[in-house]
Design an enzyme around this catalytic site. Structure first.
Site, short mmCIF file in Angstrom:
data_model
loop_
_atom_site.label_atom_id
_atom_site.label_comp_id
_atom_site.label_asym_id
_atom_site.label_seq_id
_atom_site.Cartn_x
_atom_site.Cartn_y
_atom_site.Cartn_z
N GLU A 1 -38.25 -33.97 62.74
CA GLU A 1 -39.38 -33.07 62.88
C GLU A 1 -40.72 -33.55 62.22
O GLU A 1 -40.54 -33.38 60.94
CB GLU A 1 -38.87 -31.58 62.43
CG GLU A 1 -40.12 -30.59 62.41
CD GLU A 1 -39.88 -28.99 62.15
OE1 GLU A 1 -38.81 -29.22 61.56
OE2 GLU A 1 -40.38 -28.17 62.40
N ASP B 1 -42.83 -29.50 66.71
CA ASP B 1 -43.22 -28.05 66.26
C ASP B 1 -44.57 -27.74 66.57
O ASP B 1 -45.35 -28.63 66.10
CB ASP B 1 -42.89 -28.03 64.70
CG ASP B 1 -43.23 -26.67 64.09
OD1 ASP B 1 -44.28 -26.00 64.43
OD2 ASP B 1 -42.17 -26.29 63.35
N ARG C 1 -48.06 -18.86 62.55
CA ARG C 1 -46.53 -18.50 62.18
C ARG C 1 -46.38 -16.98 62.34
O ARG C 1 -45.07 -16.82 62.24
CB ARG C 1 -46.01 -18.98 61.04
CG ARG C 1 -46.02 -20.24 60.57
CD ARG C 1 -45.38 -20.83 59.43
NE ARG C 1 -45.22 -22.15 59.03
CZ ARG C 1 -44.43 -22.86 59.29
NH1 ARG C 1 -43.36 -22.74 59.95
NH2 ARG C 1 -44.37 -24.10 58.72
N GLU D 1 -39.80 -20.18 65.50
CA GLU D 1 -39.67 -20.19 64.24
C GLU D 1 -40.98 -19.37 63.64
O GLU D 1 -42.11 -19.61 63.95
CB GLU D 1 -39.92 -21.59 63.91
CG GLU D 1 -39.81 -21.90 62.14
CD GLU D 1 -39.70 -23.41 62.00
OE1 GLU D 1 -39.02 -23.95 61.10
OE2 GLU D 1 -40.58 -24.10 62.37
MN MN Z 1 -40.55 -26.11 62.43
#
Ligand code: MN
Length: 301
Positions: free
Chosen positions: A157, A190, A222, A251
């Site tokens: 990631e 991501d 987020r 997420e």
């Molecule tokens: Mn992540």
């Protein structure tokens, strides 16, 4: 390349990070996170690796089975166990963490370990050295070999410049994975991090190519999906064009749930939500409707 984990007829699995629900993996937390994820319609739950000495791995495996939900494991190395280093003792601690994570996955029935596995997740105060990068590659080659014997894949990631000095873009990650030269290592994209470093989400998907194996769907702030500046239709269009059939995992974190230490580590100074249940249901419906909308467009021609 066939996907690591996909549903029937290559249908993308839609997942959720356990951190939406809980801050640890005690039996009570495991029960809560797994049952709530399944109830919200998710196919998969991502479990941050917990200490196997104090975790009931068999219970986790049973709960996953009884709720018919898949799982993956995630991990981010910390500075005291960084493998992106020239320090042998620090690297050895990191290698132990990584091998523990692979065993955690094996014993809970997961086939994927993803996250910041190649360096610490921290704001470095220096550029990575060639020797540190080589050390990371060497450790990961051994871990990938070990994982391979259990049918487990590793996801690199890549994260933004404030959270690693080694892999910040899909192109860098692809180059790193080519050097690793292992069949069970993939790009973990991501959208939050890509938003900071890539020219576009579509470019990140294209640069990842056939090595794309896992996605974290996260808004630029987020919070609730669709309430920020990520261009979701553009992302899903790129995924459809490349035939991506792997997992897409929501997420999001809030100080209402995660521990103060974790919140501090990821710079979570503002909470964008307090109640996980409506957030999770919204994320599930949002991701499924994006997939459905893209599928309709792409099957028209
Ligand atoms: Mn992540």
């Amino acid at each position: 390349m066939s996907p690591l984990i996909s549903g029937a007829a290559n249908r993308n699995l839609v997942g959720i990070h356990a951190g939406v629900w809980v801050s640890d993996w005690s039996p009570t937390s495991a029960r809560h996170a797994i049952s709530e994820s399944a109830a919200a319609g998710f196919d998969l739950i991502e479990i941050p690796v917990a200490d196997p000495a104090t975790t009931d791995l068999a219970l986790t495996a049973r709960l996953l089975e009884s709720h018919s939900i898949s799982s993956v494991v995630s991990l981010a190395l910390s500075p005291d166990c960084d493998i992106n280093t020239e320090d042998a003792a620090t690297s050895a601690r990191g290698e132990k963490k990584l091998s523990d994570a692979v065993r955690f996955a094996r014993d809970t029935g997961s086939t994927y370990v993803g996250g910041v596995l190649y360096s610490a997740m921290t704001k470095y105060d220096h550029i990575s050295t060639e020797a540190a990068r080589e050390n990371s590659l060497g450790v990961l080659r051994r871990i990938a070999n070990m994982a391979l014997t259990s049918g487990i894949s590793l996801g690199m990631e890549y994260v933004n410049r404030y959270e690693s000095n080694l892999l910040n873009t899909a192109a860098q990650t692809v180059e790193f994975i080519r050097e690793l030269d292992m069949p069970n290592v993939v790009v973990h994209l991501d959208t939050f991090h890509a938003n900071l470093e890539e020219t576009s989400q579509g470019a990140a998907v294209r640069d990842s190519g056939g090595l794309l194996g896992y996605i974290h769907a996260a808004e630029n702030h987020r919070g609730y999906l669709g309430s920020g500046s990520i261009d979701w239709p553009h992302l899903f269009d790129a995924l459809a064009r490349t035939g991506y059939s792997g997992p897409i995992t929501f997420e999001s974190f809030s100080r209402a749930v995660v521990s103060p230490g974790t919140a501090d580590d990821i710079g979570l100074w503002r909470s964008l939500w307090d109640d996980p249940a409506p957030l999770a249901r919204h994320a599930h419906d949002f991701l499924r409707s994006q997939l459905h909308a893209t599928l309709s467009v792409h099957t028209d021609h």
